[in-house]
Design a protein around this motif. Structure first.
Motif, PDB file in Angstrom:
ATOM      1  N   TYR A 291      45.561  -8.483   3.771  1.00 46.60           N
ATOM      2  CA  TYR A 291      44.939  -9.806   3.656  1.00 46.60           C
ATOM      3  C   TYR A 291      44.731 -10.346   5.066  1.00 46.60           C
ATOM      4  O   TYR A 291      45.348  -9.875   6.040  1.00 46.60           O
TER       5      TYR A 291
ATOM      6  N   ARG B 150      39.984 -11.242  -0.057  1.00 44.79           N
ATOM      7  CA  ARG B 150      41.288 -11.062   0.582  1.00 44.79           C
ATOM      8  C   ARG B 150      41.440 -11.891   1.854  1.00 44.79           C
ATOM      9  O   ARG B 150      42.333 -11.633   2.672  1.00 44.79           O
TER      10      ARG B 150
ATOM     11  N   ARG C  26      39.321 -19.452  -0.502  1.00 47.58           N
ATOM     12  CA  ARG C  26      39.660 -18.045  -0.676  1.00 47.58           C
ATOM     13  C   ARG C  26      38.367 -17.279  -0.891  1.00 47.58           C
ATOM     14  O   ARG C  26      37.559 -17.623  -1.759  1.00 47.58           O
TER      15      ARG C  26
ATOM     16  N   LEU D 186      46.989 -16.224  -5.316  1.00 41.96           N
ATOM     17  CA  LEU D 186      46.216 -16.687  -4.168  1.00 41.96           C
ATOM     18  C   LEU D 186      45.035 -17.553  -4.577  1.00 41.96           C
ATOM     19  O   LEU D 186      44.507 -18.310  -3.755  1.00 41.96           O
TER      20      LEU D 186
ATOM     21  N   VAL E 110      49.637  -8.507   8.026  1.00 46.36           N
ATOM     22  CA  VAL E 110      48.581  -9.447   7.693  1.00 46.36           C
ATOM     23  C   VAL E 110      47.866  -9.822   8.987  1.00 46.36           C
ATOM     24  O   VAL E 110      48.513  -9.990  10.026  1.00 46.36           O
TER      25      VAL E 110
ATOM     26  N   LEU F 154      51.111 -15.490   0.081  1.00 41.46           N
ATOM     27  CA  LEU F 154      50.887 -14.124   0.546  1.00 41.46           C
ATOM     28  C   LEU F 154      52.183 -13.315   0.501  1.00 41.46           C
ATOM     29  O   LEU F 154      52.182 -12.142   0.099  1.00 41.46           O
TER      30      LEU F 154
ATOM     31  N   ASP G 117      48.212 -10.909  -7.548  1.00 42.01           N
ATOM     32  CA  ASP G 117      47.198 -11.365  -6.592  1.00 42.01           C
ATOM     33  C   ASP G 117      46.588 -12.701  -6.996  1.00 42.01           C
ATOM     34  O   ASP G 117      46.172 -13.484  -6.138  1.00 42.01           O
TER      35      ASP G 117
END
Length: 545
Positions: A164, A289, A286, A335, A14, A322, A332
């Protein structure tokens, strides 16, 4: 019962943009979950001056303790009392309430430089974190399955591909915000604040925060004084917009300011600066990604210490989610709850700190006159005293409206708790930290040391633990522990703090927030509550870049 996690994550690291305390904490927490990180910073090296963000709250100290940085709490100066003055008259004083006797102090004051040093020491011990100084992110492109970051460095253009990214680039992260097409609306306050770290001996001031309204030595404005380690005191003076620090130093007025506080005692200026404060927030945290965190996502005035403390809460919220997505324990869509939860927390902080700033910096003559009357009345009127706003201190946000929270009809959140008081333990609230004793785990001495291992289910008398365990194993592969309160809470302090009743199950998230409280009659609803807590049901709408 503890479920064994699956094999180690083997995907790409990440990317974390920004090597300040929020970025450092994000990287360490991800590494704790077994996720590799590349930590990027445009600077060539770390800044090593100034106290900056000094006031760290108990629950943030707990997060740092979880990544091996207990030294921050040990090095910090503990203070317990907040005292507010009008001129030289004490208007109010209060202390923090701890109903379960946490071993961590309610607040410590420690320079941001020292905090960063301790976190750097932990990063150097962590093989999963690669630090890249002098890497300025100049382009950020998103695809269906990755983020491509292009960095300018001394060696030329460098590219990183990551599943991400977390943008913790700080208050000056304008370019990152522009790349992500997020707004950063809000306001900036005209008045400036002069900040000095001085080393001096001020007997009796070592364990309290002092806030002065309209003292004779700063008429019409405010002064805030915080004790710090090594006999250093952080002093913030509210000053006019046209304040000139260099001329104050040259003609001796700065010395006069300091002497008004220290008297004839010797002092040394360790650091000085002038700041303008802002109240700003992005419109989303957010973007595809990329998750925005800390000052890159929100700026608040410092009265109440809600800046860095909130940024560290961003880091933990982002890291566990994450990790769960990358490990395959959650979709996903989990998130999206980062955006829902931390944007709500940022807006709460803006509301609280902006109200404080409106009181500190009246916008017109009418507001100034009203404040003057209120301060005068507060010298004798308790009702007026509670309206005097010198800053409400940082506290963990409550995720009552989160899509991950299963509400309980008999355990409802009743609003902001009284100043210095913790919120009652209900779904959405951070679970109180209390002493525990776990068989076979002598190093575990308090509850929060258990929660970050995965999902935690606490049961009371009358619950069939075998059925609970079977329900958990049928629903998720995420690491989960099921423990009886009677087995880990011999003194009863945790039961009392939770107000736990027979026949209850308490589902705790990996960041310590209570996801659900269920009864034996609701056992069939436990799988749904677990799935909701890890983002498998009721997702919020996905936001694309």
């Amino acid at each position: 019962m503890t479920l064994v996690p699956p094999p180690r994550y083997s995907g790409r690291p990440v990317a974390v943009i920004g090597n300040g305390p929020v970025g450092q904490t994000t990287a360490l927490l991800l590494a704790r979950w077994g996720i590799p990180v590349v930590l990027l910073d445009a600077r060539s090296k770390r800044d090593a001056i100034g106290s900056k963000a000094i006031c760290q709250q108990r629950d943030v100290l707990d997060i740092w303790s979880a990544v091996g940085a207990q030294q921050i709490a040990d090095d910090g100066l503990t203070w317990t009392t907040a005292r507010t003055f009008y001129r030289d008259h004490v208007l109010s004083q209060w202390s923090f309430v701890d109903r379960v006797h946490s071993p961590l102090p309610p607040f410590v004051n420690v320079s941001q430089c020292r905090t960063e040093q301790v976190l750097d020491e932990q990063i150097r011990r962590q093989s999963l974190i690669e630090v890249r100084w002098g890497h300025d992110v100049v382009a950020l492109d998103q695809f269906d399955d990755e983020v491509l970051l292009t960095c300018a460095s001394a060696d030329g253009e460098v590219r990183f591909r990551a599943p991400y990214a977390v943008a913790a680039a700080g208050a000056r992260g304008d370019r990152i915000r522009e790349m992500l097409s997020v707004s950063f609306g809000g306001q900036s306050f005209d008045d400036r604040f002069l900040i000095c770290d001085i080393r001096s001996d001020l007997p009796g001031w070592e364990s309290e925060r002092r806030f002065y309204f309209d003292p004779d030595w700063n008429p019409g404005r405010q002064v805030l004084i915080h004790p710090c380690p090594d006999s250093i005191f952080r002093i913030d003076w509210q000053v006019p917009a046209d304040f000139d620090l260099e001329s104050e130093v040259a003609d001796g007025r700065l010395d006069s300011r300091i002497r008004a506080i220290t008297g004839d005692r010797p002092y040394e200026i360790v650091w000085k600066s002038v700041y303008q404060f802002h109240a700003r927030c992005v419109d989303r945290m957010r973007v595809g990604r990329v998750l925005l965190a800390g000052d890159c996502a929100h700026l608040v005035a410092p009265f109440g210490a809600r800046g860095l403390n909130s940024g560290i809460a961003d880091a933990e919220n982002a890291a566990w989610k994450l990790a769960f997505v990358l490990r395959g324990w959650s979709p996903d869509e989990l998130l999206d709850s980062y955006d829902a939860e931390r944007l709500a927390a940022a807006r709460e902080n803006l509301e609280v700190t902006s109200a404080t700033m409106r009181f500190l910096v009246p916008r017109d003559q009418r507001e100034r006159a009203r404040r003057a009357r209120l301060l005068a009345d507060a010298m004798t009127d308790p009702d007026a005293q509670v309206q005097v706003d010198s800053g409400r201190f940082a506290e963990p946000y409550w995720y009552i409206a989160s899509p991950l929270t299963t509400l309980h009809p008999d355990r409802r959140f009743t609003g902001r708790p009284l100043r210095g008081e913790p919120a009652a333990a209900v779904p959405g609230v951070l679970v109180p930290d209390a002493p525990v004793a776990v068989a076979g785990r002598p190093a575990v001495t308090r509850l929060r040391q258990l929660v970050r291992d995965g999902l935690l289910l606490l049961t009371t008398d009358g619950v069939d633990t075998a059925r609970v365990t079977a329900a958990v194993t049928a629903v998720t592969d995420a690491p989960t522990s099921v423990l009886r309160l009677s087995d880990i809470d011999p003194g009863g302090g945790l039961v009392a703090a939770l107000n736990a009743r027979p026949g209850e199950m308490w589902l705790i998230r990996p960041d310590g927030h209570i996801a659900a409280v269920l009864t034996t009659g609701d056992l069939d609803h436990l799988p749904l509550a677990i799935r909701r807590s890890i983002g498998e049901v009721l997702p919020v709408p996905h936001r694309h870049p």
